[in-house]
Write a protein that holds these residues in place. Structure first.
Motif, PDB file in Angstrom:
ATOM      1  N   PHE A  28      -1.031   0.448   8.460  1.00 25.26           N
ATOM      2  CA  PHE A  28      -1.273   0.752   7.041  1.00 25.26           C
ATOM      3  C   PHE A  28      -2.354   1.814   6.902  1.00 25.26           C
ATOM      4  N   ASP A  29      -3.387   1.736   7.729  1.00 25.78           N
ATOM      5  CA  ASP A  29      -4.456   2.740   7.666  1.00 25.78           C
ATOM      6  C   ASP A  29      -3.913   4.138   7.924  1.00 25.78           C
ATOM      7  N   ASP A  30      -3.071   4.264   8.946  1.00 27.32           N
ATOM      8  CA  ASP A  30      -2.477   5.572   9.242  1.00 27.32           C
ATOM      9  C   ASP A  30      -1.579   6.014   8.087  1.00 27.32           C
ATOM     10  N   PHE A  31      -0.805   5.090   7.560  1.00 24.20           N
ATOM     11  CA  PHE A  31       0.078   5.371   6.428  1.00 24.20           C
ATOM     12  C   PHE A  31      -0.731   5.859   5.231  1.00 24.20           C
ATOM     13  N   TYR A  32      -1.818   5.173   4.947  1.00 27.24           N
ATOM     14  CA  TYR A  32      -2.681   5.546   3.822  1.00 27.24           C
ATOM     15  C   TYR A  32      -3.246   6.956   4.017  1.00 27.24           C
ATOM     16  N   HIS A  33      -3.823   7.192   5.172  1.00 29.31           N
ATOM     17  CA  HIS A  33      -4.442   8.494   5.437  1.00 29.31           C
ATOM     18  C   HIS A  33      -3.411   9.620   5.463  1.00 29.31           C
ATOM     19  N   ARG A  63      -1.724  -1.885  -4.081  1.00 30.14           N
ATOM     20  CA  ARG A  63      -0.551  -2.744  -4.286  1.00 30.14           C
ATOM     21  C   ARG A  63       0.365  -2.713  -3.058  1.00 30.14           C
ATOM     22  N   ALA A  64       0.423  -1.567  -2.404  1.00 29.11           N
ATOM     23  CA  ALA A  64       1.228  -1.465  -1.183  1.00 29.11           C
ATOM     24  C   ALA A  64       0.627  -2.324  -0.078  1.00 29.11           C
ATOM     25  N   LEU A  65      -0.688  -2.322   0.037  1.00 24.35           N
ATOM     26  CA  LEU A  65      -1.347  -3.135   1.066  1.00 24.35           C
ATOM     27  C   LEU A  65      -1.034  -4.617   0.867  1.00 24.35           C
ATOM     28  N   ALA A  66      -1.013  -5.048  -0.394  1.00 26.20           N
ATOM     29  CA  ALA A  66      -0.720  -6.459  -0.670  1.00 26.20           C
ATOM     30  C   ALA A  66       0.707  -6.825  -0.267  1.00 26.20           C
ATOM     31  N   ARG A  67       1.609  -5.844  -0.182  1.00 26.62           N
ATOM     32  CA  ARG A  67       3.014  -6.086   0.158  1.00 26.62           C
ATOM     33  C   ARG A  67       3.406  -5.404   1.471  1.00 26.62           C
ATOM     34  N   TRP A  68       2.437  -5.062   2.289  1.00 28.35           N
ATOM     35  CA  TRP A  68       2.704  -4.264   3.466  1.00 28.35           C
ATOM     36  C   TRP A  68       3.704  -4.921   4.401  1.00 28.35           C
ATOM     37  N   ASP A  69       3.708  -6.244   4.485  1.00 26.41           N
ATOM     38  CA  ASP A  69       4.655  -6.934   5.372  1.00 26.41           C
ATOM     39  C   ASP A  69       6.097  -6.611   4.997  1.00 26.41           C
ATOM     40  N   ARG A  70       6.389  -6.485   3.696  1.00 28.95           N
ATOM     41  CA  ARG A  70       7.741  -6.137   3.257  1.00 28.95           C
ATOM     42  C   ARG A  70       7.955  -4.632   3.292  1.00 28.95           C
ATOM     43  N   LEU A  71       6.954  -3.858   2.830  1.00 27.66           N
ATOM     44  CA  LEU A  71       7.101  -2.405   2.745  1.00 27.66           C
ATOM     45  C   LEU A  71       7.303  -1.763   4.106  1.00 27.66           C
ATOM     46  N   VAL A  72       6.709  -2.335   5.137  1.00 26.15           N
ATOM     47  CA  VAL A  72       6.785  -1.751   6.460  1.00 26.15           C
ATOM     48  C   VAL A  72       8.240  -1.704   6.936  1.00 26.15           C
ATOM     49  N   ARG A  73       9.089  -2.549   6.390  1.00 28.60           N
ATOM     50  CA  ARG A  73      10.499  -2.575   6.787  1.00 28.60           C
ATOM     51  C   ARG A  73      11.360  -1.614   5.972  1.00 28.60           C
ATOM     52  N   TYR A  74      10.810  -0.998   4.926  1.00 33.67           N
ATOM     53  CA  TYR A  74      11.568  -0.042   4.104  1.00 33.67           C
ATOM     54  C   TYR A  74      11.821   1.229   4.894  1.00 33.67           C
ATOM     55  N   ASP A  75      12.900   1.919   4.553  1.00 35.57           N
ATOM     56  CA  ASP A  75      13.174   3.210   5.190  1.00 35.57           C
ATOM     57  C   ASP A  75      12.101   4.236   4.822  1.00 35.57           C
ATOM     58  N   ASP A  76      11.606   4.156   3.574  1.00 33.60           N
ATOM     59  CA  ASP A  76      10.637   5.146   3.094  1.00 33.60           C
ATOM     60  C   ASP A  76       9.565   4.442   2.246  1.00 33.60           C
ATOM     61  N   PRO A  77       8.571   3.817   2.870  1.00 34.40           N
ATOM     62  CA  PRO A  77       7.547   3.105   2.103  1.00 34.40           C
ATOM     63  C   PRO A  77       6.751   4.014   1.165  1.00 34.40           C
ATOM     64  N   VAL A  78       6.600   5.288   1.518  1.00 35.09           N
ATOM     65  CA  VAL A  78       5.843   6.183   0.658  1.00 35.09           C
ATOM     66  C   VAL A  78       6.577   6.397  -0.663  1.00 35.09           C
ATOM     67  N   ALA A  79       7.895   6.288  -0.669  1.00 34.08           N
ATOM     68  CA  ALA A  79       8.657   6.412  -1.918  1.00 34.08           C
ATOM     69  C   ALA A  79       8.285   5.265  -2.857  1.00 34.08           C
ATOM     70  N   TRP A  80       8.093   4.079  -2.297  1.00 31.86           N
ATOM     71  CA  TRP A  80       7.689   2.926  -3.112  1.00 31.86           C
ATOM     72  C   TRP A  80       6.301   3.169  -3.689  1.00 31.86           C
ATOM     73  N   VAL A  81       5.378   3.650  -2.875  1.00 32.62           N
ATOM     74  CA  VAL A  81       4.015   3.929  -3.335  1.00 32.62           C
ATOM     75  C   VAL A  81       4.038   4.996  -4.416  1.00 32.62           C
ATOM     76  N   ARG A  82       4.823   6.054  -4.183  1.00 27.79           N
ATOM     77  CA  ARG A  82       4.912   7.136  -5.157  1.00 27.79           C
ATOM     78  C   ARG A  82       5.476   6.616  -6.492  1.00 27.79           C
ATOM     79  N   GLN A  83       6.500   5.764  -6.427  1.00 27.48           N
ATOM     80  CA  GLN A  83       7.091   5.213  -7.654  1.00 27.48           C
ATOM     81  C   GLN A  83       6.088   4.340  -8.404  1.00 27.48           C
ATOM     82  N   VAL A  84       5.347   3.517  -7.691  1.00 31.79           N
ATOM     83  CA  VAL A  84       4.320   2.677  -8.321  1.00 31.79           C
ATOM     84  C   VAL A  84       3.256   3.557  -8.966  1.00 31.79           C
TER      85      VAL A  84
END
Length: 187
Positions: A28-33, A63-84
């Motif tokens: 998640f840290d790498d994803f965030y940065h 909000r992504a960190l709170a759901r990281w266990d599910r988001l990590v399995r998405y094809d494009d987690p950054v799309a979820w973050v961008r939408q939020v």
């Protein structure tokens, strides 16, 4: 927690897996940065305020960190973050629009309020000419409905002093307002 994702902009370099599939393991840290800057830049262009864009991006990543266990399995987690983040920005615009409309309604209501009457203007002008202690006593007694004992306690003087201030204040006001001073009674 690690994620396997296809290569995207601002991500760490991809690595080859045993099956020859290109993948990157990301925490998640790498994803965030890797994505905070680009999400913030998009939001800044949308909102026009860098500080608010950073706040929105922070909230989306929180909000992504709170759901990281599910988001990590998405094809494009950054799309979820961008939408939020975009949803948060749109919510801000709605709140601002609602607040602006409320203020406009309040201003229209205030604009319809009649100005002070000539009597009120005369009383205010006459009160302004009283000595400060007389003015305070008259205002506290007649406008704030405080008893003489409470005014005396507040001002740190004897009740007789407050009665004297009230009498002198009423007498002066009556003269300033061209009233008949015979009708002025003692407290």
């Amino acid at each position: 927690m690690a994620a396997t994702m296809g290569a995207r902009a601002n991500e760490p370099p991809a690595t080859r897996t045993a099956g020859g599939v290109v993948a990157a393991t990301i925490t998640f840290d790498d994803f965030y940065h890797a994505h905070f800057g680009s999400v913030t830049a998009q939001l800044c262009a949308y909102t026009g305020d860098l500080g608010h864009a950073q706040d929105l991006a922070q909230e989306a990543f929180y909000r992504a960190l709170a759901r990281w266990d599910r988001l990590v399995r998405y094809d494009d987690p950054v799309a979820w973050v961008r939408q939020v983040a975009w949803n948060l920005a749109r919510s801000r615009w709605r709140r601002l629009r609602t607040a602006r409309n409320h203020l406009l309604r309040q201003r229209r209501a205030e604009a319809e309020v009649a100005g002070p009457t000539p009597d009120r203007v005369a009383i205010d002008a006459a009160l302004a000419q009283l000595p400060a202690n007389h003015r305070r006593a008259v205002i506290l007694h007649y406008l704030a409905d405080l008893p003489i004992s409470q005014i005396a306690a507040q001002e740190g003087v004897a009740e007789g002093t407050v009665k004297s201030w009230l009498h002198r204040g009423r007498t002066t006001l009556a003269g300033l307002l061209d009233e008949n001073t015979e009708g002025v009674c003692d407290v």
